[in-house]
Design a protein around this motif. Structure first.
Motif, mmCIF file in Angstrom:
data_model
loop_
_atom_site.group_PDB
_atom_site.id
_atom_site.type_symbol
_atom_site.label_atom_id
_atom_site.label_comp_id
_atom_site.label_asym_id
_atom_site.label_seq_id
_atom_site.Cartn_x
_atom_site.Cartn_y
_atom_site.Cartn_z
ATOM 1 N N ALA A 1 0.184 6.633 0.570
ATOM 2 C CA ALA A 1 0.737 7.747 1.342
ATOM 3 C C ALA A 1 2.130 8.127 0.844
ATOM 4 O O ALA A 1 2.464 9.317 0.748
ATOM 5 C CB ALA A 1 0.783 7.381 2.822
ATOM 6 N N ILE A 2 2.949 7.133 0.510
ATOM 7 C CA ILE A 2 4.302 7.415 0.021
ATOM 8 C C ILE A 2 4.240 8.139 -1.318
ATOM 9 O O ILE A 2 4.943 9.126 -1.551
ATOM 10 C CB ILE A 2 5.116 6.112 -0.113
ATOM 11 N N LYS A 3 3.387 7.655 -2.202
ATOM 12 C CA LYS A 3 3.281 8.252 -3.533
ATOM 13 C C LYS A 3 2.756 9.680 -3.456
ATOM 14 O O LYS A 3 3.163 10.550 -4.233
ATOM 15 C CB LYS A 3 2.376 7.403 -4.420
ATOM 16 N N SER A 4 1.870 9.944 -2.505
ATOM 17 C CA SER A 4 1.347 11.294 -2.337
ATOM 18 C C SER A 4 2.457 12.268 -1.952
ATOM 19 O O SER A 4 2.502 13.405 -2.442
ATOM 20 C CB SER A 4 0.248 11.294 -1.272
ATOM 21 N N LEU A 5 3.365 11.821 -1.086
ATOM 22 C CA LEU A 5 4.494 12.666 -0.696
ATOM 23 C C LEU A 5 5.498 12.811 -1.832
ATOM 24 O O LEU A 5 6.075 13.887 -2.039
ATOM 25 C CB LEU A 5 5.189 12.078 0.532
ATOM 26 N N LEU A 6 5.712 11.734 -2.575
ATOM 27 C CA LEU A 6 6.739 11.732 -3.617
ATOM 28 C C LEU A 6 6.329 12.535 -4.840
ATOM 29 O O LEU A 6 7.172 13.187 -5.471
ATOM 30 C CB LEU A 6 7.053 10.289 -4.016
ATOM 31 N N ASP A 7 5.058 12.504 -5.181
ATOM 32 C CA ASP A 7 4.606 13.162 -6.411
ATOM 33 C C ASP A 7 4.870 14.662 -6.399
ATOM 34 O O ASP A 7 5.102 15.264 -7.453
ATOM 35 C CB ASP A 7 3.112 12.893 -6.629
ATOM 36 N N THR A 8 4.821 15.284 -5.225
ATOM 37 C CA THR A 8 5.024 16.734 -5.139
ATOM 38 C C THR A 8 6.446 17.102 -4.732
ATOM 39 O O THR A 8 6.763 18.290 -4.620
ATOM 40 C CB THR A 8 4.038 17.345 -4.127
ATOM 41 N N ASN B 1 0.868 -1.179 0.000
ATOM 42 C CA ASN B 1 0.000 0.000 0.000
ATOM 43 C C ASN B 1 0.907 1.233 0.000
ATOM 44 O O ASN B 1 1.482 1.598 1.025
ATOM 45 C CB ASN B 1 -0.909 -0.002 1.225
ATOM 46 N N VAL B 2 1.050 1.863 -1.152
ATOM 47 C CA VAL B 2 1.998 2.974 -1.297
ATOM 48 C C VAL B 2 1.288 4.308 -1.503
ATOM 49 O O VAL B 2 1.913 5.280 -1.931
ATOM 50 C CB VAL B 2 2.962 2.706 -2.471
ATOM 51 N N ALA C 1 6.861 9.469 11.467
ATOM 52 C CA ALA C 1 6.729 9.039 10.070
ATOM 53 C C ALA C 1 5.342 9.374 9.531
ATOM 54 O O ALA C 1 4.330 9.052 10.151
ATOM 55 C CB ALA C 1 6.994 7.548 9.951
ATOM 56 N N LYS C 2 5.304 10.004 8.379
ATOM 57 C CA LYS C 2 4.035 10.296 7.716
ATOM 58 C C LYS C 2 3.584 9.135 6.838
ATOM 59 O O LYS C 2 2.434 9.095 6.402
ATOM 60 C CB LYS C 2 4.158 11.577 6.893
ATOM 61 N N ALA C 3 4.491 8.221 6.560
ATOM 62 C CA ALA C 3 4.156 7.009 5.806
ATOM 63 C C ALA C 3 5.092 5.905 6.275
ATOM 64 O O ALA C 3 6.260 6.159 6.583
ATOM 65 C CB ALA C 3 4.290 7.233 4.302
ATOM 66 N N THR C 4 4.570 4.689 6.335
ATOM 67 C CA THR C 4 5.345 3.553 6.832
ATOM 68 C C THR C 4 5.151 2.351 5.922
ATOM 69 O O THR C 4 4.041 2.090 5.453
ATOM 70 C CB THR C 4 4.916 3.179 8.266
ATOM 71 N N LEU C 5 6.253 1.637 5.680
ATOM 72 C CA LEU C 5 6.184 0.388 4.922
ATOM 73 C C LEU C 5 6.976 -0.661 5.692
ATOM 74 O O LEU C 5 8.188 -0.522 5.868
ATOM 75 C CB LEU C 5 6.748 0.563 3.512
ATOM 76 N N ILE C 6 6.288 -1.688 6.150
ATOM 77 C CA ILE C 6 6.915 -2.766 6.908
ATOM 78 C C ILE C 6 6.725 -4.072 6.143
ATOM 79 O O ILE C 6 5.615 -4.419 5.752
ATOM 80 C CB ILE C 6 6.296 -2.904 8.316
ATOM 81 N N ASP C 7 7.828 -4.776 5.912
ATOM 82 C CA ASP C 7 7.772 -6.097 5.285
ATOM 83 C C ASP C 7 8.632 -7.038 6.124
ATOM 84 O O ASP C 7 9.856 -7.073 5.978
ATOM 85 C CB ASP C 7 8.281 -6.043 3.845
ATOM 86 N N PRO C 8 8.010 -7.788 7.031
ATOM 87 C CA PRO C 8 8.777 -8.632 7.957
ATOM 88 C C PRO C 8 9.669 -9.634 7.235
ATOM 89 O O PRO C 8 9.258 -10.281 6.274
ATOM 90 C CB PRO C 8 7.685 -9.343 8.768
ATOM 91 N N ASP C 9 10.892 -9.729 7.718
ATOM 92 C CA ASP C 9 11.864 -10.734 7.273
ATOM 93 C C ASP C 9 12.344 -10.539 5.839
ATOM 94 O O ASP C 9 13.058 -11.395 5.309
ATOM 95 C CB ASP C 9 11.291 -12.156 7.417
ATOM 96 N N ALA C 10 11.981 -9.447 5.185
ATOM 97 C CA ALA C 10 12.453 -9.197 3.821
ATOM 98 C C ALA C 10 13.609 -8.207 3.864
ATOM 99 O O ALA C 10 13.537 -7.197 4.568
ATOM 100 C CB ALA C 10 11.327 -8.649 2.953
ATOM 101 N N MET D 1 6.090 0.482 -8.160
ATOM 102 C CA MET D 1 4.808 0.922 -7.596
ATOM 103 C C MET D 1 4.766 2.435 -7.414
ATOM 104 O O MET D 1 3.694 3.040 -7.433
ATOM 105 C CB MET D 1 4.563 0.238 -6.247
ATOM 106 N N LEU D 2 5.944 3.044 -7.250
ATOM 107 C CA LEU D 2 6.026 4.494 -7.092
ATOM 108 C C LEU D 2 6.194 5.201 -8.433
ATOM 109 O O LEU D 2 6.371 6.418 -8.476
ATOM 110 C CB LEU D 2 7.197 4.860 -6.173
ATOM 111 N N GLY D 3 6.170 4.439 -9.512
ATOM 112 C CA GLY D 3 6.335 5.031 -10.833
ATOM 113 C C GLY D 3 7.781 5.309 -11.186
ATOM 114 O O GLY D 3 8.058 6.088 -12.105
#
Length: 284
Positions: free
Chosen positions: A8-15, A5-6, A165-174, A186-188
């Motif tokens: 929130a991240i994409k919203s920050l990155l686009d601008t 689920n990106v 953090a305004k956006a968080t991405l957690i992927d356990p064990d990766a 996913m972020l273009g």
């Protein structure tokens, strides 16, 4: 294929026009991933820098974009922002008046006056438009205060709540390299030869050449990065279909094509004698 689920991240990155990627704990996996992200951001037209308090040694020499790494950060830098059209500014200078620093902004003839409310002063210049923190910030020591300002994205394999953090991405064990392989598209952002190589190197080290801590997604990430490192002419993902090769025909020596649609008339030899089968014995 992973599906993060990106939004929130994409919203920050686009601008954002600038990005800071912070690596609190240096490893080939984290640095390779950070450089892969930085190179992809630069290709997208954004400025990017990687902050690591530890300097990379010869173990990192095969990575691309090492010049983007810095080991210094000063949040006390002063920034004076003037919200005024640049094409109306003629000159910016400074002078020392009695030991005091004066910044002089000279506008062009006929331009409107700069109002007081168009000027802002802050000391958080070290933070870019968007900042990525790869793992827990505690190893930064007193520099961990960097998270007190800015638009931060926290990415880690361990689920820890970060209020800053305004956006968080957690992927356990990766490992980070596996995360960023799937995250960039996913972020273009484009995974190209250099960014793909950096992330692939990190992935190979993190998994000890795909022998430990691997999953089906680890091998998929490796394949994606490997394809990205191939030249376009040999990359099946980017190369178009091959045109069929047509050999020229020499009409002078070519044999005419027979018409196979006409019926074939059987030929019998009427002069050949019919010899009875001596072994034939009718059954009554």
């Amino acid at each position: 294929m992973k599906n993060y689920n990106v939004t929130a991240i994409k919203s920050l990155l686009d601008t954002a026009k600038s990005a800071l990627i912070v690596v609190p704990t240096m490893s080939v996996d984290s640095i390779g991933s950070a450089l892969g992200l930085a190179l992809a951001l630069k290709k997208a037209g954004k400025t990017a820098q990687v902050l690591s308090l530890q300097k990379p040694d010869q173990n990192y020499s095969k990575l691309s974009g090492l010049e983007l790494i810095t080991d210094s950060y000063n949040p006390a830098d002063l920034v004076v922002t003037v919200s005024y059209p640049l094409d109306q500014i003629d000159q910016v200078s400074y002078n020392d008046d009695g030991g005091k620093l004066n910044l002089v902004v000279k506008t062009k003839s006929g331009a409107t006056k700069i109002d007081q409310n168009q000027i802002s002063i802050n000391n958080s210049s070290g933070t870019a438009d968007i900042c990525f923190m790869l793992g827990d910030e505690a190893p930064l020591g007193d520099k961990a205060s960097i998270v007190n300002s800015g638009n931060w994205v926290y990415i880690a394999p361990i689920a820890v709540q970060k209020t800053w953090a305004k956006a968080t991405l957690i992927d356990p064990d990766a490992p980070f390299s596996e995360i960023f392989t799937f995250l960039l598209p996913m972020l273009g952002l484009t995974l190209d030869t250099e960014s793909g190589k950096d992330i692939l190197i990190g992935l190979r080290v993190a998994t000890q050449s795909f022998s430990v801590n691997v999953s089906p997604e680890s091998f998929e990430a490796g394949a994606i990065c490997l394809r990205a490192t191939q030249p376009e002419s040999s990359n099946p993902a980017t190369a178009g279909p091959k045109a069929p090769v047509v050999e020229p025909v020499n009409l002078a020596t070519a044999r005419p094509i027979e018409n196979t649609d006409r019926p074939v008339t059987p030929s019998f030899n009427s002069t050949a004698p019919i010899t009875p089968n001596p072994t034939f014995s009718p059954t009554v």
